[in-house]
Design a protein around this motif. Sequence first.
Motif, short mmCIF file in Angstrom:
data_model
loop_
_atom_site.label_atom_id
_atom_site.label_comp_id
_atom_site.label_asym_id
_atom_site.label_seq_id
_atom_site.Cartn_x
_atom_site.Cartn_y
_atom_site.Cartn_z
N GLY A 104 0.82 -1.21 0.00
CA GLY A 104 0.00 0.00 0.00
C GLY A 104 0.85 1.26 0.00
N CYS A 105 1.87 1.30 0.87
CA CYS A 105 2.77 2.47 0.90
C CYS A 105 3.52 2.62 -0.42
N ALA A 106 4.00 1.51 -0.96
CA ALA A 106 4.73 1.57 -2.23
C ALA A 106 3.82 2.02 -3.36
N ALA A 107 2.56 1.57 -3.36
CA ALA A 107 1.63 1.98 -4.42
C ALA A 107 1.36 3.48 -4.38
N VAL A 108 1.23 4.04 -3.17
CA VAL A 108 1.03 5.48 -3.05
C VAL A 108 2.25 6.23 -3.59
N LEU A 109 3.44 5.76 -3.24
CA LEU A 109 4.66 6.41 -3.73
C LEU A 109 4.77 6.31 -5.25
N VAL A 110 4.43 5.16 -5.80
CA VAL A 110 4.48 4.99 -7.26
C VAL A 110 3.54 5.96 -7.94
N ALA A 111 2.30 6.07 -7.42
CA ALA A 111 1.32 6.95 -8.04
C ALA A 111 1.75 8.41 -7.95
N VAL A 112 2.18 8.84 -6.76
CA VAL A 112 2.53 10.24 -6.57
C VAL A 112 3.79 10.61 -7.35
#
Length: 317
Positions: A104-112
Amino acid sequence: MTRYLVGRLLGLAAVLFTTSLVVFGSVHLAPGDPVSFLLHGRPATPSAVAALRAEHHLDDPLVTQYAKWLGSVLTGDFGRSSQYHQDVASLIGSRLTGTALLVGCAAVLVAVLGVAAGVLAALRPGLPDRLVLIGTGVATATPSFVTAIALVSLFSVRLGWFPGPGGGAPADLSERLYQLTLPALALALSFAGLLARVTRSAMLDELGREHVEVARARGVAGRSVVRRHVLRNALGPVVTVGGTMLAGLLISTSIVETAFDVPGLGSLLVQSVTAKDFAVVQAITLLSVAAFVLVNLVVDLLAPLIDPRLSLGEGSS
């Protein structure tokens, strides 16, 4: 819609069935007797070996063994771990939260990071565009374990901003997220670099379309043109690729979790492969494939809602 959903669900069932055959057969295709893997080289009496073979139905025909194993899996019974001596389902459940938070944290970083860098490169040709292309190229080409080592050396050892691998049990959710910052960044950087390039390409395609030129000629504000006509239409391929990356994040956690000593499914998979704990390996493999296919299905369903120009089936194909 109904026909499409039925077709995709049947495809999902076919993929999972094929995966289950491969996963089940891996135990019997491996060299040696399956009992030797279950015993981990420990000596056992003939009666103990016979009891073990009876418990795992190893004397039954392969078709019968597979049918019994698949029936247990469908009820949530993945067997018992020979390494940890507990039910595989409960073992996976205890590790699932760590992997879910990391992904979840990695997905947020990827999107941002990915979308922001791609938009910047598309709207600022010249030096900013070249810097983004160079940075994303390096990020995409760098393996996650190299990124993990570099992040630990800089932010944990030299600067001391974040705890290193095995930093102790967190007291609450905020501390847990803090400890996952470096692992999530190590997992996300290569995916963010790829998403940035996809965003940049999609934005440049939309910027060159006729309706964008017409809107600018009519005096529509630049920010409004970008927000309403460029970014919105560019989100289709971005979401499609981003959904595939989310599935990729699930599969790529093993290296990062092992490097940072994160108690998740990825590190459990590595430990189980090393210990030849086939019950755990089988369960995690099945769950990973199921998650990958489900994410792709959701992406296909969302793509036409984001971009009406797409029809069902064009999302991730």
